[in-house]
Write an enzyme that holds these catalytic residues in place. Structure first.
Site, PDB file in Angstrom:
ATOM      1  N   LYS A 187     116.903  41.670  23.376  1.00 33.09           N
ATOM      2  CA  LYS A 187     117.214  40.401  22.708  1.00 33.09           C
ATOM      3  C   LYS A 187     118.143  40.820  21.582  1.00 33.09           C
ATOM      4  O   LYS A 187     117.723  41.362  20.566  1.00 33.09           O
ATOM      5  CB  LYS A 187     115.920  39.781  22.168  1.00 33.09           C
ATOM      6  N   GLU A 204     107.663  43.502  -0.287  1.00 32.02           N
ATOM      7  CA  GLU A 204     108.992  44.101  -0.169  1.00 32.02           C
ATOM      8  C   GLU A 204     110.075  43.120  -0.629  1.00 32.02           C
ATOM      9  O   GLU A 204     110.039  41.942  -0.283  1.00 32.02           O
ATOM     10  CB  GLU A 204     109.244  44.468   1.302  1.00 32.02           C
ATOM     11  N   GLU A 258     107.812  47.200  13.842  1.00 31.77           N
ATOM     12  CA  GLU A 258     107.989  47.989  12.628  1.00 31.77           C
ATOM     13  C   GLU A 258     108.511  47.007  11.594  1.00 31.77           C
ATOM     14  O   GLU A 258     109.595  46.456  11.744  1.00 31.77           O
ATOM     15  CB  GLU A 258     108.970  49.122  12.922  1.00 31.77           C
ATOM     16  N   GLN A 317     107.378  38.396   8.833  1.00 30.66           N
ATOM     17  CA  GLN A 317     107.152  37.085   9.467  1.00 30.66           C
ATOM     18  C   GLN A 317     107.482  37.141  10.954  1.00 30.66           C
ATOM     19  O   GLN A 317     106.707  36.674  11.787  1.00 30.66           O
ATOM     20  CB  GLN A 317     108.027  35.993   8.814  1.00 30.66           C
ATOM     21  N   GLY A 318     108.652  37.705  11.279  1.00 31.68           N
ATOM     22  CA  GLY A 318     109.091  37.789  12.674  1.00 31.68           C
ATOM     23  C   GLY A 318     108.155  38.650  13.504  1.00 31.68           C
ATOM     24  O   GLY A 318     107.688  38.239  14.575  1.00 31.68           O
ATOM     25  N   GLY A 319     107.862  39.836  13.002  1.00 30.40           N
ATOM     26  CA  GLY A 319     107.003  40.784  13.731  1.00 30.40           C
ATOM     27  C   GLY A 319     105.621  40.211  13.971  1.00 30.40           C
ATOM     28  O   GLY A 319     105.069  40.299  15.070  1.00 30.40           O
ATOM     29  N   CYS A 350     114.338  50.475   5.782  1.00 34.83           N
ATOM     30  CA  CYS A 350     112.887  50.236   5.771  1.00 34.83           C
ATOM     31  C   CYS A 350     112.170  51.287   4.921  1.00 34.83           C
ATOM     32  O   CYS A 350     111.024  51.113   4.546  1.00 34.83           O
ATOM     33  CB  CYS A 350     112.341  50.203   7.184  1.00 34.83           C
ATOM     34  N   GLY A 354     112.072  44.506  12.047  1.00 31.85           N
ATOM     35  CA  GLY A 354     112.579  43.383  11.250  1.00 31.85           C
ATOM     36  C   GLY A 354     111.557  42.948  10.227  1.00 31.85           C
ATOM     37  O   GLY A 354     110.823  43.779   9.666  1.00 31.85           O
ATOM     38  N   SER A 355     111.512  41.641  10.005  1.00 29.44           N
ATOM     39  CA  SER A 355     110.687  41.115   8.922  1.00 29.44           C
ATOM     40  C   SER A 355     109.218  41.034   9.326  1.00 29.44           C
ATOM     41  O   SER A 355     108.868  41.005  10.504  1.00 29.44           O
ATOM     42  CB  SER A 355     111.174  39.714   8.542  1.00 29.44           C
TER      43      SER A 355
END
Ligand code: NAP
Length: 527
Positions: A183, A392, A264, A243-245, A301, A240-241
């Site tokens: 993606k 973060e 991650e 929220q997304g993860g 990160c 990524g973030s």
């Protein structure tokens, strides 16, 4: 050439209606190419092809997989400066960074090629039968690792090469024997398409089955959501973030057949500055940390977002020196206006927290989309009570926490969320008196660093890039280095299976000459 289309297996396709462009944060303008988001038909087709390809690809030899992976690396290099140009246009990162990230990406591909060519990574374990064992005979049991099935990889915004289309997740999954559907990250869809074209060329040249790789464009979350929900997808890799993860992890857990999501996510990478180190070497460490905090505009990160020390004149000297060093550094471009928007918002959320003091906040005139660095400080007690201060801030932001004493420092470290790294700055043997703090730190992180900085992740077998939640969704695995292949496999046992029907890895004669564990002994000998 960039077409703006999706790769559905080896074919370019653009059946969808939604289009989008990438953005050049340096020039603050849209890039010219128009990308078409993958349609539902294309998503389903990519997964069907991957499922079909898995039947053959999961069984092909390590040698053939290594040829494929090496060829991908070569084809990426063949793309030359044109690829670097698109990378820079879509990320605002420098050509030098593009070159080093490309070097890292091809190195990763070649490392996995070497691993699967050698073959012992499957952890073949054999216990031969004992037919006359009393009271029951022992069967012949042979175990090895096998691939899970089609894997979906979400490209990361901050590493358009190394954690994206042909990055570590893709390379490790292909090495394991899993087809991959990427993606593509919408911020660098052009870079993604060019790298995807290299993978497709390599697939054709080395004759791996069509569908082993697809690259899907998206401008919103729908494509990713549909992929994760698809019943034939068997695992997910994400960088990524938080929220997304977390959203993708929850989605995968709710499926009829839950699947693993190796996400991650954020990390503030705590740094513990021990008193003698601060007293004797505050200038050296202030310089090193000013550089580390601003590296890549703080978009790593492993960026050191939290520094802990024990309150006093020495720590004050360190903070002042850090502030004076960090203002000397020229701000650099951030990845995208949305990233800088989030940075400015999160920075101001922090600055509005009670008890937080801003030591230096660069207000210089800078070009649009440049991330201006900031150093803040807070008392240990305030930090303990306010969990917002633990979050973060993605960008060149760092907070120095001034602890009352060693006990408070230990309490704070114990209460931190999971992190990718933890660093200890010590003057020689000083560390010996801080064993409980080292132990607390070890419980919270995936990698412990002594007298260094957390930015810079070596790609090698001994690296752990992961850590307790929320640094990653599964602290038992690394996302960097050849052992990251373990995320995409499962063990299988063959009991009393005919020798000529076993995979080569488990056959008596050991035709692949791999290292195996036979009845407790590590050996390459045949049985
Ligand atoms: P992101 O927002 O987490 O997006 C990463 C990928 O996941 C994108 O392809 C995005 O798709 C997809 N996605 C996000 N939320 C989703 C959801 N609910 N369902 C399905 N797919 C979803 O990260 P980003 O775009 O890379 O950057 C945004 C922020 O993430 C940064 O400002 C930073 O705070 C953080 N970040 C942290 C790290 C780190 O290593 N700590 C690295 C990168 C980013 P779409 O873009 O198509 O929506």
């Amino acid at each position: 050439m960039i077409t703006g289309k999706n790769y559905i297996g080896n074919l370019l396709s653009s059946l969808g209606k939604v289009t989008f462009k990438t953005f050049n944060p340096e020039t603050n303008t849209e890039n010219e190419y128009i990308f078409t988001e993958a349609s539902e038909i294309e998503i389903n087709k990519a997964v069907e092809l991957a499922t079909e390809a898995f039947k053959e690809y999961s069984k092909i030899s390590g040698l053939k997989k290594s040829e494929f992976l090496n060829q991908i690396a070569t084809e990426i290099e063949v793309l030359g400066d044109e690829l670097l140009k698109v990378y820079c246009e879509e990320s605002g990162l420098t050509k030098q960074r593009a070159e080093s990230e490309r070097g890292r990406t091809v190195f990763q591909l070649r490392s996995f090629a070497q691993l699967v060519k050698e073959g012992s990574w499957v952890e073949a374990t054999i216990e031969t039968a004992i037919p006359n064992r009393k009271p029951t005979p022992k069967p012949d049991l042979r175990k090895m690792l096998i691939p899970l099935g089609p894997v979906v990889v979400f490209g990361a915004s901050n590493f358009p090469f190394a954690y994206s289309t042909a990055g570590g997740d893709t390379a490790s999954a292909l090495a394991a024997g899993c087809p991959v559907i990427v993606k593509s990250h919408p911020m660098h869809a052009g870079t993604g398409e060019m790298v995807a074209s290299a993978i497709i060329k390599a697939a054709e040249k080395t004759a791996v089955p069509n569908g082993v790789f697809s690259n899907l464009n998206s401008s919103g979350i729908d494509v990713g959501v549909n992929l994760v929900k698809h019943p034939q997808v068997k695992a997910v890799g994400f960088t990524g973030s938080m929220q997304g993860g977390r959203a993708l992890f929850d989605l995968a857990a709710k499926r009829k057949e839950p699947i693993p999501v190796f996400a991650e996510m954020g990390s503030v990478n705590p740094v513990v500055l021990l008193p003698n180190a601060v007293k004797n070497n505050f200038k050296k460490w202030a310089k090193a940390y000013a550089k580390s905090i601003t590296l890549g505009s703080g978009q790593f990160c492993t960026n050191p977002g939290l520094l802990f020390g024990i309150k006093g004149v020495d720590l004050t000297n360190f903070i002042q020196k850090l502030a004076s060093e960090i203002v000397k550094i020229q701000p650099t471009c951030m990845l995208h206006p949305t990233i800088i928007g989030a940075y400015e918002k999160n920075k101001s959320t922090m600055q509005n927290q009670q008890g937080l003091q801003t030591v230096v906040d660069l207000k210089n005139e800078t070009p649009t989309n440049y991330g201006r660095q900031i150093i803040t400080t807070v008392e240990g007690e305030t930090f303990l009570k306010n969990s917002t201060l633990h979050q973060e801030v993605f960008g060149p932001f760092s907070m120095v926490v001034q602890c009352e004493d060693k006990e408070q420092l230990e309490q704070i470290i114990t209460n931190l969320e999971g992190q990718l790294t933890g660093t200890l700055i010590s003057d020689g043997d000083e560390i010996k008196a801080y064993e409980t703090i080292v132990n607390a730190l070890q419980n919270r992180v995936g990698r412990l660093i002594f007298n260094g900085v957390s930015t810079g992740v070596e790609v090698c077998g001994a690296m752990v890039h992961g850590g307790p939640y929320p640094a990653s969704t599964d602290s038992r695995f690394t996302a960097v280095g050849v052992h990251s292949i373990k995320r995409w496999v499962r063990p299988i046992s063959f009991q009393n299976w005919p020798d000529n029907q076993l995979p080569d890895e488990l056959k008596n004669e050991n035709p692949l000459k791999i290292n195996r564990n036979i009845n407790g002994e590590q050996t390459i000998k045949p049985i």
